[in-house]
Design an enzyme around this catalytic site. Sequence first.
Site, mmCIF file in Angstrom:
data_model
loop_
_atom_site.group_PDB
_atom_site.id
_atom_site.type_symbol
_atom_site.label_atom_id
_atom_site.label_comp_id
_atom_site.label_asym_id
_atom_site.label_seq_id
_atom_site.Cartn_x
_atom_site.Cartn_y
_atom_site.Cartn_z
ATOM 1 N N ASN A 115 0.850 -1.192 0.000
ATOM 2 C CA ASN A 115 0.000 0.000 0.000
ATOM 3 C C ASN A 115 0.881 1.235 0.000
ATOM 4 O O ASN A 115 2.036 1.190 0.446
ATOM 5 C CB ASN A 115 -0.871 0.000 1.267
ATOM 6 C CG ASN A 115 -1.812 1.181 1.331
ATOM 7 O OD1 ASN A 115 -2.431 1.560 0.338
ATOM 8 N ND2 ASN A 115 -1.933 1.795 2.506
ATOM 9 N N HIS A 117 0.754 5.248 1.421
ATOM 10 C CA HIS A 117 -0.002 6.079 2.353
ATOM 11 C C HIS A 117 0.663 7.457 2.414
ATOM 12 O O HIS A 117 1.890 7.554 2.511
ATOM 13 C CB HIS A 117 -0.024 5.431 3.736
ATOM 14 C CG HIS A 117 -0.814 6.227 4.721
ATOM 15 N ND1 HIS A 117 -2.193 6.262 4.710
ATOM 16 C CD2 HIS A 117 -0.415 7.039 5.730
ATOM 17 C CE1 HIS A 117 -2.612 7.060 5.668
ATOM 18 N NE2 HIS A 117 -1.563 7.549 6.311
ATOM 19 N N SER A 144 4.701 6.916 2.448
ATOM 20 C CA SER A 144 5.336 5.639 2.777
ATOM 21 C C SER A 144 4.721 4.522 1.943
ATOM 22 O O SER A 144 3.508 4.476 1.747
ATOM 23 C CB SER A 144 5.091 5.281 4.253
ATOM 24 O OG SER A 144 5.465 6.324 5.119
ATOM 25 N N ASP A 153 -3.113 1.025 7.872
ATOM 26 C CA ASP A 153 -1.893 1.772 7.530
ATOM 27 C C ASP A 153 -0.718 1.363 8.412
ATOM 28 O O ASP A 153 0.088 2.193 8.852
ATOM 29 C CB ASP A 153 -2.138 3.287 7.626
ATOM 30 C CG ASP A 153 -3.222 3.735 6.673
ATOM 31 O OD1 ASP A 153 -3.299 3.173 5.572
ATOM 32 O OD2 ASP A 153 -3.998 4.634 7.032
#
Length: 227
Positions: A115, A117, A144, A153
């Site tokens: 992911n 973020h 990040s 997250d």
Amino acid sequence: MASCTPDGLLPIVVLISGRGSNLQAIIESIRNHQLPVEVRAVISNRRGAQGLEHAHYAGLPTATLEHGAFHSRGEFDEALCRLIDSFSPRLVVLAGFMRLLSAAFVAHYEGRIINIHPSLLPAYRGLNTHQRALNDRACEHGASVHYVTAELDDGPVIIQGRVPVLRGDSVDTLADRVLEQEHRIYPLAIRWIAEGRLAMKHNTVYFNGEPLSAPHQLAYNRDDDRR
Ligand code: GAR
């Protein structure tokens, strides 16, 4: 983990919910021969997401699975799992996919899902990260890329792109500065995985076979603000 197609490309599926600028950065890196991946599909949980246009324009297969059509998060996640797996990806790339994912979903893709973020994690998990950085008068902010775990997250961070918070910044100017870093660090992290240089085992990131003691850092280039 990173087993590839016969032509050496890592098969990936990209999940989006909106604008799709990170998807577009991935597409451009592929086009520039900097990213040895094959995007098997772009999946959106929102019909009409702008990012689907980028996918169509690049000739990539797309699918929409609207979460509102399901009774529960579990049912949606199961259907999403089946849809993703029908494309047999080795890596699932969340690129602005704004849905909480169940622990079962995350466990199914353990070590194969990443992911991006818009904060320097662990700071500012969740939403409105730019506003919160401004409220705190933070000197520095950024983005990040991390492996996904069941917590929001969270998960081991691979690389961060740092930017200064400048006097007079608004949410928009700060978000733009961070986004430029996002478009650099996400294709880079995916490339490392495609090249077999990066992996996660037991919640630890390994880079070139060694445990990564701290995330890679991409420094800010001041010229970016003058372009
Ligand atoms: C990006 O800023 C990404 O970091 C963020 O959503 C935006 C999507 O932009 N993701 C999150 O906040 C996930 N928690 P994009 O659709 O233009 O790539």
